[in-house]
Structures are given as structure tokens and as C-alpha cells.
Design an enzyme around this catalytic site. Structure first.
Site, PDB file in Angstrom:
ATOM      1  CG  HIS A   1      25.120   3.380   3.689  1.00 13.90           C
ATOM      2  ND1 HIS A   1      25.595   2.512   3.013  1.00 13.90           N
ATOM      3  CD2 HIS A   1      23.918   3.620   4.317  1.00 13.90           C
ATOM      4  CE1 HIS A   1      24.490   1.824   2.655  1.00 13.90           C
ATOM      5  NE2 HIS A   1      23.564   2.468   3.220  1.00 13.90           N
ATOM      6  NE  ARG A   2      21.039  -0.438   6.589  1.00 13.41           N
ATOM      7  CZ  ARG A   2      21.203  -0.811   5.375  1.00 13.41           C
ATOM      8  NH1 ARG A   2      21.607  -1.506   4.657  1.00 13.41           N
ATOM      9  NH2 ARG A   2      20.121   0.064   4.607  1.00 13.41           N
TER      10      ARG A   2
ATOM     11  CE  LYS B   1      26.075  -2.801   1.818  1.00  9.05           C
ATOM     12  NZ  LYS B   1      24.701  -3.162   1.292  1.00  9.05           N
TER      13      LYS B   1
ATOM     14  CE  LYS C   1      17.631  -1.734   5.694  1.00  6.81           C
ATOM     15  NZ  LYS C   1      16.783  -0.768   5.479  1.00  6.81           N
TER      16      LYS C   1
ATOM     17  CB  SER D   1      13.890  -4.006   8.565  1.00 15.55           C
ATOM     18  OG  SER D   1      13.816  -3.826   7.013  1.00 15.55           O
ATOM     19  NE  ARG D   2       6.615  -7.817   7.501  1.00 13.90           N
ATOM     20  CZ  ARG D   2       6.037  -6.560   7.640  1.00 13.90           C
ATOM     21  NH1 ARG D   2       6.223  -5.085   7.581  1.00 13.90           N
ATOM     22  NH2 ARG D   2       4.917  -6.514   8.532  1.00 13.90           N
TER      23      ARG D   2
ATOM     24  CG  ASP E   1      14.758   6.561   6.351  1.00 12.10           C
ATOM     25  OD1 ASP E   1      13.890   5.484   5.138  1.00 12.10           O
ATOM     26  OD2 ASP E   1      14.615   7.791   5.709  1.00 12.10           O
TER      27      ASP E   1
ATOM     28  N   GLY F   1      19.774  -2.498  -3.059  1.00  6.15           N
ATOM     29  CA  GLY F   1      19.159  -1.203  -3.225  1.00  6.15           C
ATOM     30  C   GLY F   1      20.677  -0.781  -4.785  1.00  6.15           C
ATOM     31  CE1 TYR F   2      19.405   4.267  -6.592  1.00  3.04           C
ATOM     32  CE2 TYR F   2      18.837   3.899  -4.121  1.00  3.04           C
ATOM     33  CZ  TYR F   2      18.567   4.742  -6.082  1.00  3.04           C
ATOM     34  OH  TYR F   2      17.386   5.124  -5.441  1.00  3.04           O
TER      35      TYR F   2
END
Length: 216
Positions: A198-199, A193, A21, A16-17, A81, A171-172
Site C-alpha cells: 500500500h505504501r 513488498k 519508512k 517519521s522516525r 498515514d 505492524g500488522y
């Protein structure tokens, strides 16, 4: 952990860039006292053609990205993903979350489209979940020199708000209110967070494999 010379630490490529993340994985490894892995991103390795994300599931897309990164770089590679699954939209945008409005990575357009599509959905039906699948591919890490692969999954249940709130995350995050929270994901601190997302859940599920990699 062993007292390995820091110069011999493994490099772990995150396919990823997205610097957020990379920072998230670094924080999780630090919290777990995994210090023999140096997290690098795609900007730290020679550029290579990235495979199109043609999978029908988050797991398939995560593996596509991790395999391509490991093959091109020769480094142990992690890819995730992730996306938003909205109950009232039959689980969409799902794997299309990053390009829901038509152009990849246009966070604001994606968010506004989901809000428009759920404008008439009553409060009791505004359930949603953030989903993340994370894949780790280690070149030569399997039997007889084959690549080893693992895939893990994390989910974070909540509901959609009717307007964006908060400036953290991406994102969302500004329209996702986790279960048991009065704030949106974008109003949480990075540490909050990490503990619930989720991540974060997926990456913590991967920790035993990452620990084994660090000690190998």
C-alpha cells in the site's frame, strides 16, 4: 535527470522516525532513478512539536503531519498515514491502527487484539486491506508563493491469517496475507513488498511530483 551537482540536491523530509519508512522511499526513488533528492527523517532536523493526528481519514492525518513538518523545517515534506482495514471489523482499526490496543506503537499488542477480535470469523470473511495515504507539502511551491500540496492513496488487498508468520516488516505485516500470495507480508523480501505494498503504491503515485521537485 539533469547532471546537478550532488551538493545542490534537494532535501526531502519524511515526517517519521521509522527508519524502515525512510529506507522504503529511498529504494523507490533509486529504482525510479530520482537521484537529486536526499531523504532525511525527523531525527535529522531540529525537533518541533508534532501535531496530534485528529483526522477522520488517512488523507487528513497525512496532511496534518506533512504540513507541520514543512512549516517547522522549511523543507519539502512527505508524510503518510496508514493502517489496516478489516472487513469483519467494519474497516477498523483504520486510522486507529497504531494505537488500537490503547498505547501508540505497541505493534504486538495491536496485532494480538485484532487476532482476538477476529478469532471466530470464518475464512471466507477474513478479508482486509492495508491502506496508505501519502501527502507532499512543498513550502512556496504553489501559485504566488503558497505551499503546494498533493495527497495520494494506495491500497493492498488480502486476508487475515490466524497466527503471525514472518520476521520482516512491522505492524500488522505478520498477519496479513496479500491476494495471490501464500506468504504473509512479513515473509516477503523488502523488494517484493515495495513492488506491491500500500505504501509503495502510494509513493509511486507521488513519483511525478517528486520528480518535478528534484528537477526544480
Amino acid at each position: 535527470m539533469t547532471g546537478r551537482d550532488p551538493g545542490s540536491a534537494h532535501r526531502l523530509l519524511v515526517a517519521s522516525r521509522n527508519t524502515k519508512k525512510l529506507d522504503e522511499l529511498r529504494r523507490i526513488l533509486l529504482t525510479a532513478h530520482v537521484r537529486d533528492l536526499v531523504v532525511v527523517g525527523l531525527g535529522d532536523v531540529p525537533e518541533f512539536p508534532e501535531e496530534p493526528e485528529t483526522g477522520a481519514t488517512f488523507e487528513e492525518n497525512a496532511l496534518i503531519k506533512a504540513r507541520a513538518a514543512a512549516r517547522a523545517s522549511g523543507l519539502p515534506s512527505v508524510a503518510d498515514d496508514s493502517g489496516l482495514a478489516v472487513d469483519a471489523l467494519n474497516g477498523m482499526p483504520g486510522v486507529l491502527s497504531a494505537r488500537w490496543a490503547g498505547r501508540h506503537g505497541d505493534d504486538l499488542a495491536n496485532l494480538e487484539l485484532v487476532l482476538a477480535q477476529t478469532a471466530d470469523v470464518p475464512e471466507e470473511r477474513r478479508g482486509a486491506a492495508f491502506v496508505s495515504a501519502a501527502a507532499l507539502v512543498v513550502p512556496g511551491g504553489g501559485p504566488e508563493g503558497t505551499d503546494s500540496e498533493i495527497v495520494v492513496r494506495g491500497e493492498w488487498r488480502g486476508r487475515l491469517t490466524r497466527e503471525p508468520r514472518g520476521g520482516n516488516g512491522f505492524g500488522y505485516d505478520p498477519i496479513f496475507q496479500p491476494e495471490g500470495e501464500g506468504r504473509t507480508s512479513a515473509e516477503l523480501t523488502a523488494e517484493e513488498k515495495d513492488a506491491h505494498s500500500h505504501r509503495g503504491r502510494a509513493l509511486r503515485a507521488m513519483l511525478p511530483a517528486l520528480l518535478a521537485l528534484a528537477e526544480s
